[in-house]
Motif scaffolding. Structure first.
Motif, PDB file in Angstrom:
ATOM      1  N   HIS A 115      52.066  37.327  35.747  1.00 40.90           N
ATOM      2  CA  HIS A 115      51.037  38.345  35.503  1.00 40.90           C
ATOM      3  C   HIS A 115      50.736  38.463  34.014  1.00 40.90           C
ATOM      4  O   HIS A 115      49.581  38.731  33.637  1.00 40.90           O
ATOM      5  N   GLU A 155      45.141  41.014  45.558  1.00 42.21           N
ATOM      6  CA  GLU A 155      44.742  39.832  44.773  1.00 42.21           C
ATOM      7  C   GLU A 155      43.240  39.583  44.921  1.00 42.21           C
ATOM      8  O   GLU A 155      42.542  39.310  43.931  1.00 42.21           O
ATOM      9  N   GLN A 163      40.244  39.820  41.949  1.00 41.09           N
ATOM     10  CA  GLN A 163      39.303  38.728  41.692  1.00 41.09           C
ATOM     11  C   GLN A 163      37.860  39.217  41.797  1.00 41.09           C
ATOM     12  O   GLN A 163      37.000  38.864  40.974  1.00 41.09           O
ATOM     13  N   TRP A 189      47.857  44.754  41.926  1.00 41.74           N
ATOM     14  CA  TRP A 189      48.379  43.444  42.336  1.00 41.74           C
ATOM     15  C   TRP A 189      49.831  43.270  41.873  1.00 41.74           C
ATOM     16  O   TRP A 189      50.682  42.819  42.622  1.00 41.74           O
ATOM     17  N   GLN A 248      53.117  43.056  44.437  1.00 47.32           N
ATOM     18  CA  GLN A 248      54.018  41.910  44.451  1.00 47.32           C
ATOM     19  C   GLN A 248      55.464  42.335  44.173  1.00 47.32           C
ATOM     20  O   GLN A 248      56.397  41.842  44.811  1.00 47.32           O
TER      21      GLN A 248
END
Length: 461
Positions: free
Chosen positions: A192, A407, A411, A434, A438
């Motif tokens: 990240h 995710e 985007q 995001w 995770q």
């Protein structure tokens, strides 16, 4: 009291089968017939106790093997077993007579003035050599009962050893899983950080082209710096866990740091748990076996206390030789001996034996209560661990969807921001969501693996 009339009754009582101990129900209630049903639970049993092999991780296998060989708690438990075995042998020595040898030279003078001032003193000087024997004949089973109590204590130490082993393997596996969890989170953070640096460079380029303002630049940098801030803490946690694992396997950190510092994946978390049925834990859980052996020891102590009311038969004997000159020690007139069988019987002791027997019975009753509580806690631990594992697996399936969608959301936000169709704050939210999703997924996978360890530990493997 006429002892000659009372003795035959006592001897008849001692010849009866050993049914003096009160039969107690060890379990107050029946165990459940099955565990809390989950899709991952099987009523079969593992083929062996090496449950960690199901993770298919050679490093974990190696660590547990080292821990079993080197850990100081295991070594101490082995010594406690040996001490208990020696204690049995010490008690069984009571079956045999005690023999002692003595020898020496004695010179003395006795004053004659005790009788009259004119009586001369007498002197003597002689050598002596002899042997003494004492033997308590165990016709009433006192020594046998004591030996049975020691055997139960010995079996309890063996169960304690099994508990130390089970706990050690679980500790190593749990620490290893946590280590891999932190290493995976560190890997996520580094990925990240790389992604966030690209976003920060993109925003900076737009700022230089006067397509973005400094507020957007500071927002992108804040996200980046926050993620970078988590890295030192993760690395410190990794080193700390490596130190903990080193202690568990009986090595100094330097010997294992290099191998464990290399990032590794979390083991497979989805397992079919061979849990058997609740009654199986009575045979496999070391703490239950230990509680049962302790109960047997206290039951034997009740028998010992009751035997204190019976007489004790012993045989004492001495044989020796004494003479003025050492060369005459083995002459025909130098030998002396005595043989004295004795039957001793305590008739009154202020009710001390009664109180001792009552105390032994209360200890037995307390041990029964402890046994029942141990079994109940064991069933609860297994059920709770199975429920938590099933819950973790369900959460993982849902969290994977959260990661996938977060995710995509990031985007979309980046693409819209590049086209000037949305604020940069949406990109910031997407980056944070995001990363958080995770990290949560990694934590859930680690919790699922830890639950597997807890299940097998609770089952006594």
């Amino acid at each position: 009291m006429n002892l000659t009339k009372l003795l035959p009754s006592v001897l008849l009582l001692c010849a009866m089968p050993a049914t003096a101990q009160q039969t107690v129900s060890r379990l107050n209630d029946e165990l459940p017939r099955q565990w809390e049903k989950t899709p991952q639970t099987s009523e079969s049993l593992p083929e062996d106790n090496s449950w960690w092999h199901s993770f298919n991780d050679p490093i974990l296998d190696s660590l547990i093997n080292k821990a079993v060989a080197n850990n100081y708690n295991v070594a101490a438990a082995v010594k406690r077993i040996e001490m208990a075995r020696r204690s049995i042998q010490e008690t069984q020595a009571g079956y045999f007579p005690t023999l002692s040898l003595n020898g020496g030279w004695d010179k003395s003078q006795q004053s004659g003035a005790i009788e009259s001032p004119k009586v001369p003193s007498t002197r003597s000087s002689y050598f002596s050599l002899g042997a003494t024997m004492n033997w308590e004949i165990d016709i009433f089973g006192r020594v046998k009962a004591a030996a049975n109590a020691k055997k139960a204590a010995y079996n309890a130490t063996k169960a304690e050893y099994d508990g130390v082993m089970a706990s050690l393997c679980a500790q190593v596996a749990t620490a290893y899983i946590q280590l891999r969890t932190y290493q995976t989170q560190l890997e996520v953070a580094e990925k990240h950080i790389a992604s966030q640096k690209k976003v920060e460079s993109m925003v900076m380029a737009r700022y230089e082209a006067e397509l973005a303002d400094m507020f957007e630049v500071t927002q992108s940098r804040t996200v980046l710096y926050n993620t970078e801030t988590s890295v030192p803490g993760l690395r410190a946690s990794i080193r700390t866990l490596i130190n903990s694992i080193s202690t568990l396997i009986g090595e100094y950190p330097g010997e294992t740091t290099a191998a464990l510092s290399k990032p590794g994946n979390l083991p497979q978390y989805d397992h079919t748990i061979e849990a058997g049925i609740p009654s199986d834990i009575l045979r496999h859980r070391p703490d239950i076996v230990e509680a049962e052996m302790t109960l047997s020891e206290y039951a034997a102590n009740v028998g010992i206390a009751k035997k204190d009311f019976l007489p004790a038969l012993s045989l004492n004997g001495t044989i020796g030789t004494s003479a003025h000159k050492a060369g005459d020690l083995f002459g025909s007139h130098s030998l002396s001996y005595s043989i004295s069988p004795q039957l001793s019987w305590t008739l009154f002791d202020g009710l001390a034996r009664n109180y001792h027997t009552a105390e032994a019975k209360l200890q037995l009753e307390s041990a029964v209560d402890s046994y029942n509580l141990t079994v109940m806690n064991a069933v609860e631990e297994v059920d709770n661990a199975l429920i938590k594992y099933d819950s973790a697996l369900q959460s993982i399936d849902l969290q994977k969807k959260v990661v996938e969608e977060s995710e995509k959301s990031l985007q979309f936000a980046v693409d819209l921001y590049k086209a000037g169709l949305t604020d940069f704050s949406n990109v910031v939210d997407g980056q944070l969501n995001w990363l958080e999703s995770q990290n949560t997924l990694v934590e859930l996978e680690g919790k699922a693996l830890a639950s597997v360890v807890t299940i097998y530990k609770a089952l006594g493997y």
